[in-house]
Design a protein around this motif. Sequence first.
Motif, short mmCIF file in Angstrom:
data_model
loop_
_atom_site.label_atom_id
_atom_site.label_comp_id
_atom_site.label_asym_id
_atom_site.label_seq_id
_atom_site.Cartn_x
_atom_site.Cartn_y
_atom_site.Cartn_z
N GLY A 28 0.82 -1.22 0.00
CA GLY A 28 0.00 0.00 0.00
C GLY A 28 0.85 1.26 0.00
N ARG A 32 0.86 4.16 -2.85
CA ARG A 32 0.64 5.58 -2.52
C ARG A 32 1.79 6.45 -3.00
NH1 ARG A 32 -4.30 6.97 -1.28
NH2 ARG A 32 -5.27 5.63 0.24
N GLU A 37 -4.22 4.72 -5.77
CA GLU A 37 -5.10 4.32 -4.68
C GLU A 37 -5.06 2.80 -4.58
OE1 GLU A 37 -7.06 5.99 -2.46
OE2 GLU A 37 -6.15 7.84 -3.18
N PRO A 38 -4.74 2.25 -3.41
CA PRO A 38 -4.72 0.80 -3.27
C PRO A 38 -6.09 0.18 -3.54
CG PRO A 38 -3.59 1.84 -1.44
CD PRO A 38 -4.30 2.93 -2.20
N THR A 39 -6.08 -0.91 -4.28
CA THR A 39 -7.29 -1.70 -4.53
C THR A 39 -6.92 -3.16 -4.39
OG1 THR A 39 -6.91 -1.99 -6.90
CG2 THR A 39 -8.15 0.00 -6.24
N LEU A 40 -7.93 -4.01 -4.26
CA LEU A 40 -7.66 -5.44 -4.17
C LEU A 40 -6.97 -5.93 -5.44
CD1 LEU A 40 -10.98 -6.67 -2.50
CD2 LEU A 40 -8.77 -6.25 -1.41
N ASP A 41 -7.45 -5.48 -6.60
CA ASP A 41 -6.83 -5.87 -7.86
C ASP A 41 -5.35 -5.47 -7.93
OD1 ASP A 41 -9.09 -7.11 -8.89
OD2 ASP A 41 -9.76 -5.32 -9.97
N LEU A 42 -5.06 -4.24 -7.49
CA LEU A 42 -3.67 -3.79 -7.51
C LEU A 42 -2.80 -4.59 -6.55
CD1 LEU A 42 -3.54 0.11 -7.81
CD2 LEU A 42 -2.47 -1.58 -9.29
N ILE A 57 -10.70 -3.37 1.86
CA ILE A 57 -10.25 -1.99 1.75
C ILE A 57 -11.50 -1.13 1.91
CG2 ILE A 57 -9.29 -0.22 0.23
CD1 ILE A 57 -7.54 -2.38 -1.02
N GLU A 59 -13.22 2.58 1.88
CA GLU A 59 -13.06 3.94 1.36
C GLU A 59 -14.33 4.72 1.67
OE1 GLU A 59 -12.23 6.30 -2.82
OE2 GLU A 59 -12.50 4.14 -2.84
N SER A 78 -5.03 7.18 5.32
CA SER A 78 -5.25 6.15 4.31
C SER A 78 -4.18 5.10 4.41
CB SER A 78 -5.28 6.79 2.93
OG SER A 78 -4.07 7.48 2.71
#
Length: 79
Positions: A28, A32, A37-42, A57, A59, A78
Motif C-alpha cells: 500500500g 501511494r 489508490e490501493p485496490t484489491l486488484d492492484l 479496503i 473507502e 489512508s
Amino acid sequence: MDGEFFRGVSCPRDGFSSETSTEISHLGAAMRSEGLEPTLDLLVQRGFAGNIEEVIIVEFASPELAPEWFTPNGRPSSF
C-alpha cells in the motif's frame, strides 16, 4: 466473522501483526508513493501472496465521514 481491522503493520489496540498485514502495508505504501489508490486488484497485480479473500479496503466518500474509531488519533488517514 472474527478478525482484526486496522491500518498499518500492527493493530494499535492489541499489537496484533502478521506477515499479511506487513505485506499489505508495504504494498500500500508503495502504491501511494506512486500516486495510486490501493485496490484489491492492484494488491494482486503487485504480487500479494496472501489470501485476498481475507482482505478488505474501506473507502469513505470524504474523510470527514469516517467514524472517529476508524481514524487513528482522530485524524483521517489512508492505507
